[in-house]
Design an enzyme around this catalytic site. Structure first.
Site, mmCIF file in Angstrom:
data_model
loop_
_atom_site.group_PDB
_atom_site.id
_atom_site.type_symbol
_atom_site.label_atom_id
_atom_site.label_comp_id
_atom_site.label_asym_id
_atom_site.label_seq_id
_atom_site.Cartn_x
_atom_site.Cartn_y
_atom_site.Cartn_z
ATOM 1 N N CYS A 183 0.814 -1.206 0.000
ATOM 2 C CA CYS A 183 0.000 0.000 0.000
ATOM 3 C C CYS A 183 0.851 1.261 0.000
ATOM 4 O O CYS A 183 0.349 2.360 -0.237
ATOM 5 C CB CYS A 183 -0.899 -0.005 1.222
ATOM 6 S SG CYS A 183 0.041 -0.264 2.731
ATOM 7 N N HIS A 185 2.460 2.737 2.586
ATOM 8 C CA HIS A 185 2.507 3.563 3.794
ATOM 9 C C HIS A 185 3.808 3.291 4.537
ATOM 10 O O HIS A 185 3.957 2.234 5.135
ATOM 11 C CB HIS A 185 1.329 3.241 4.728
ATOM 12 C CG HIS A 185 0.000 3.563 4.133
ATOM 13 N ND1 HIS A 185 -1.070 2.687 4.165
ATOM 14 C CD2 HIS A 185 -0.440 4.662 3.478
ATOM 15 C CE1 HIS A 185 -2.116 3.240 3.563
ATOM 16 N NE2 HIS A 185 -1.759 4.438 3.131
ATOM 17 N N CYS A 211 -1.570 -3.110 8.166
ATOM 18 C CA CYS A 211 -0.736 -1.920 8.033
ATOM 19 C C CYS A 211 -1.301 -0.846 8.954
ATOM 20 O O CYS A 211 -2.506 -0.670 9.046
ATOM 21 C CB CYS A 211 -0.778 -1.441 6.581
ATOM 22 S SG CYS A 211 -0.180 0.243 6.355
ATOM 23 N N CYS A 260 6.408 -27.752 26.210
ATOM 24 C CA CYS A 260 7.012 -28.524 25.122
ATOM 25 C C CYS A 260 6.513 -27.970 23.790
ATOM 26 O O CYS A 260 5.321 -27.833 23.594
ATOM 27 C CB CYS A 260 6.657 -29.995 25.250
ATOM 28 S SG CYS A 260 7.390 -30.974 23.933
ATOM 29 N N CYS A 283 -1.578 -40.280 25.180
ATOM 30 C CA CYS A 283 -2.542 -40.909 24.283
ATOM 31 C C CYS A 283 -2.822 -39.943 23.135
ATOM 32 O O CYS A 283 -3.200 -38.793 23.378
ATOM 33 C CB CYS A 283 -3.824 -41.211 25.054
ATOM 34 S SG CYS A 283 -5.211 -41.693 24.018
ATOM 35 N N CYS A 336 -28.311 -31.863 70.425
ATOM 36 C CA CYS A 336 -29.694 -31.913 69.970
ATOM 37 C C CYS A 336 -29.820 -32.629 68.629
ATOM 38 O O CYS A 336 -29.034 -32.405 67.718
ATOM 39 C CB CYS A 336 -30.216 -30.485 69.842
ATOM 40 S SG CYS A 336 -31.891 -30.414 69.250
ATOM 41 N N CYS A 354 -32.914 -40.453 62.731
ATOM 42 C CA CYS A 354 -33.669 -41.230 61.738
ATOM 43 C C CYS A 354 -33.700 -40.571 60.368
ATOM 44 O O CYS A 354 -34.153 -41.177 59.405
ATOM 45 C CB CYS A 354 -35.089 -41.461 62.236
ATOM 46 S SG CYS A 354 -36.077 -39.957 62.250
ATOM 47 N N HIS A 361 -41.777 -35.419 65.335
ATOM 48 C CA HIS A 361 -41.075 -35.754 66.568
ATOM 49 C C HIS A 361 -41.616 -34.977 67.767
ATOM 50 O O HIS A 361 -41.329 -35.316 68.900
ATOM 51 C CB HIS A 361 -39.569 -35.469 66.445
ATOM 52 C CG HIS A 361 -38.838 -36.438 65.579
ATOM 53 N ND1 HIS A 361 -39.004 -36.477 64.233
ATOM 54 C CD2 HIS A 361 -37.947 -37.416 65.883
ATOM 55 C CE1 HIS A 361 -38.234 -37.422 63.721
ATOM 56 N NE2 HIS A 361 -37.580 -38.026 64.721
HETATM 57 ZN ZN ZN Z 1 -1.106 0.711 4.331
HETATM 58 ZN ZN ZN Z 2 -35.971 -39.256 64.396
HETATM 59 ZN ZN ZN Z 3 -6.899 -41.563 25.406
HETATM 60 ZN ZN ZN Z 4 6.918 -33.076 24.453
#
Ligand code: ZN
Ligand code: ZN
Ligand code: ZN
Ligand code: ZN
Ligand code: ZN
Ligand code: ZN
Lengths: 540, 151
Positions: A183, A185, A211, A260, A283, A336, A354, A361
């Protein structure tokens, strides 16, 4: 305060490009040995010169592919991933002759499906395709480049003067220290570098750096690699570029080991162990640590369960029960028996003894006479069930964790064994003769790993004749592994050096054979549909 | 003014030498990165006759990142919220280091002339602007009279 003559200080903020006469010169020829040229000629003209440096490789002496010919998979370094990517781009480029950056962006748009790209390119909706991928069609690129660039009204013309003012830092600089894309620029190289660096490092941009002028022209790879000198930034750029390539490619997977940079490429997708150059074994299908004999779905489920239930062992204590209404954990905090659920949106009243509702009760606050009522019984039954399920889970989980824990001492064991090997070599045994000790630790670790996953398998397994056989195999392997472990960790120091070899070899061979038997049996079961999984935990 | 990049020094000078018509932007005495901005409501807009105060701040990594701009005077506008924050693409993802304070101020002035209720920041205002433009414009005039005049 300042006058224009001060403007000619093009050195004051250019720390790394100041000594370079011009970006157009190929000063990076020494890197070309590992260099991938992904600027295929035509696009290099506007941006960064001869196309020496493309996506330059930072690491020298990369291993060649296929280090392990026995297995049909490759470990690819970042450079090799780029190489693959470049091949892919070149293939498309040989048919569609448009700038490589454009090809890469289009391929990325089509998730690296070459056929899809070609199909759209040769269809009636080509223009629409460019718009969707947010790239300027190459024929328009050409047109734009011919229009005289707007130089911001400062009246500096490229051809008339040998200096111009950079519109970003407002310094007046020799043209040779500036760069412009198609362009036209122009900005000074150090502003370009700062701009591109900030896009890459702060915004994670790679495919879509435009840009800075008011236009959509994208910065191409050649220009990025020419202008950016910091290897950290270059690496990040490469990684960003390759990321989508690997992510979109079903046959490739990043090594999940932390930091890694490698990827693994297979011939076809399956659940199988792959070993990265960093020695991480995982896996291919699910990226978890290699988990034979459990299948990917179950290991995923197990890991999720372990994460979700990490608190469970805390609330197993006899002092807690679950609210019969909302299952929130309730702790008895006084004499209690009238319990009120702590869950603000529940506030159920129930009896601690219970587990029935409190209301019947009456006023007998300290003892329960309703233990045999149906409602209370049902509440207890369901509590019993969830307790039993929890107990069961904890049984398997503890064994799994136990092996996981033991594996963490792997390194200690290796260094212990290394000392022993040194000692034996001082007693006239050859290096090769003492390798059996390392082999013994290898096998011990493999057995532990296998055992660890057998508990996951067992947790989900429904009982039948085959599952009993499996459990017998598991027990055998468990015992023989413990023997080997004990021997290596303790008894070995007391032994006569001559006896050690025979004993260790006997033990690890036995372990290895038990391990094979167990795995073969499970695999046979997969083939013959012996395994039935418990339904409660298995949804989806 | 130690440590102030040349870009900011020169941009400020030019802004003082050739100010944008209808806008004044004056750097703070104690902080050259902070500008007191006054924008006159554009003719023919419901903001006409109003005088709107804004603040503009150039962050540490300017011009790599955009200036921070905010209306201080209350204004009834679909792209400006209660806190005076402005919904303007060049202040966000469309920012480029080649843009300037001048460009930003011109864009804000343009936004006053042509509110864009389809890309709203103040939802209730934008809603009324779309459903009943006459009433919305009347509100904008009222607010202009109440908050942006005679100060
Ligand atoms: Zn540009
Ligand atoms: Zn009870
Ligand atoms: Zn797997
Ligand atoms: Zn690795
Ligand atoms: Zn510059
Ligand atoms: Zn409750």
């Amino acid at each position: 305060m300042s006058s224009d003559d001060e403007d000619y200080l093009y050195d004051d903020d250019s720390d790394d490009s100041g000594n370079e006469s011009t970006v157009n010169q190929d000063e990076d020829d020494d890197n070309d040995d590992f260099g991938m040229d992904i600027g295929l000629g035509e696009e290099a003209s506007g941006s960064g010169g001869g196309g020496g440096g493309g996506l330059m490789m930072m690491v020298s002496g990369a291993d060649k592919k296929g280090s392990d010919h026995a297995h049909p998979y490759e470990v690819l370094s970042t450079e090799q991933i780029v190489e693959h990517m470049v091949d892919c781009i070149k293939e498309v480029n040989s048919v569609i002759q448009i700038p490589t950056t454009t090809v890469r962006i289009l391929l990325n748009h089509f998730k690296w499906d070459k056929e899809k790209l070609m199909e759209r390119y040769f269809s009636d909706s080509q223009e629409q395709m460019f718009a969707e991928a947010k790239v300027v069609p190459p024929y328009k690129l050409g047109a734009k480049a011919m229009v005289a660039p707007d130089l911001g009204g400062r009246g500096v013309s490229l051809s008339a003067k040998s200096t111009l003012e950079c519109e970003i830092c407002y310094l007046t600089l020799p043209k040779s220290l500036t760069t412009a894309l198609e362009c036209g620029h122009p900005y000074c190289n150090s502003c370009w570098t700062e701009y591109i660096t900030s896009k890459i490092m702060n915004e994670g941009a790679s495919q879509s750096i435009e840009c800075p002028g008011n236009c959509d022209i994208l910065v191409d790879d050649v220009t990025v690699m020419k202008l950016v000198k910091d290897s950290k930034v270059k690496l990040k750029y490469q990684h960003l570029i390759t990321n989508s390539f690997v992510d979109c490619n079903r046959l490739m997977r990043w090594c999940p080991a932390p930091d890694c940079p490698n990827a693994v490429k297979v011939q076809f997708v399956e659940s199988r162990p792959v070993k990265c150059r960093c020695s991480h074994l995982f896996c291919f299908a699910c990226s978890e640590n290699w988990h034979d004999p459990v299948r990917c779905v179950l290991i995923k489920r197990w890991i999720k369960k372990c994460d979700d239930d990490s608190e469970t062992s805390n609330w197993i204590s006899a002092n807690t029960k679950e609210c019969p209404k909302c299952k929130a954990t309730i702790e008895k905090d006084g004499g209690c028996n009238h319990m009120i659920c702590r869950n603000q949106s529940c506030r159920a009243d129930f009896c601690w003894v219970c587990l029935g509702p409190w209301e019947p009760h009456g006023s007998s606050w300290y003892n329960c006479n309703r233990y045999d009522e149906d409602e209370a019984k049902n509440a207890r039954d369901s509590q019993e069930k969830s307790r039993a399920a929890l107990q069961r889970y904890l049984f398997y989980c503890n064994r799994y964790m136990n092996h996981l824990q033991s594996l963490k001492f792997e390194n200690n064991l290796y260094s212990m064994v290394k000392d022993k090997m040194d000692e034996m070599q001082q007693h006239n045994m050859s290096w090769i003769e003492v390798q059996f000790l390392k082999k013994a630790v290898d096998i011990l670790c493999e057995c532990r790993r296998t055992l660890m996953y057998t508990y996951v398998f067992a947790y989900y397994l429904k009982r039948n004749n085959q599952s009993e056989l499996f459990e017998a195999n598991q027990k055998d392997l468990e015992n023989s592994t413990e023997h080997l472990s004990e021997y290596l960790e303790r008894d070995i120091s007391a032994e006569n050096l001559v006896d050690i070899k025979q004993k260790v070899q006997d033990k690890f061979r036995y372990c290895d054979s038990r391990r094979r038997v167990l795995l073969d049996h499970v695999h046979e079961g997969y083939d013959r549909d012996w395994w039935v999984y418990t339904s409660d935990d298995i949804t989806s | 003014m130690a440590g102030l990049p040349r870009r900011i020094v020169k941009e400020t000078q030019r802004l003082m030498q050739e100010p944008v018509p209808g806008i004044s932007a004056i750097p703070d005495d104690s902080n050259a990165r902070y500008f007191h901005v006054v924008v006159a409501g554009p003719e023919g807009s419901p903001f006409e006759g109003g005088v709107f105060k804004l603040e503009l701040f150039l962050p540490e990594d300017y011009p790599m990142s955009a200036p921070k701009v905010r209306f201080i005077t209350k204004i009834y506008h679909p792209n400006i919220d209660k806190l005076g924050r402005i919904c303007l693409d060049i202040l966000k993802d469309k920012w480029s280091p080649a843009l300037q304070i001048r460009t930003v101020l011109l864009s804000i002035q343009a936004l006053l002339s042509a509110p864009n209720p389809d890309d709203p920041l103040a939802n209730d205002v934008a809603e009324l602007w779309k459903v009943n433009e006459v009433e919305a414009i009347r509100n904008a005039r009222d607010w202009t009279r109440t908050y942006a005049m005679g100060n």
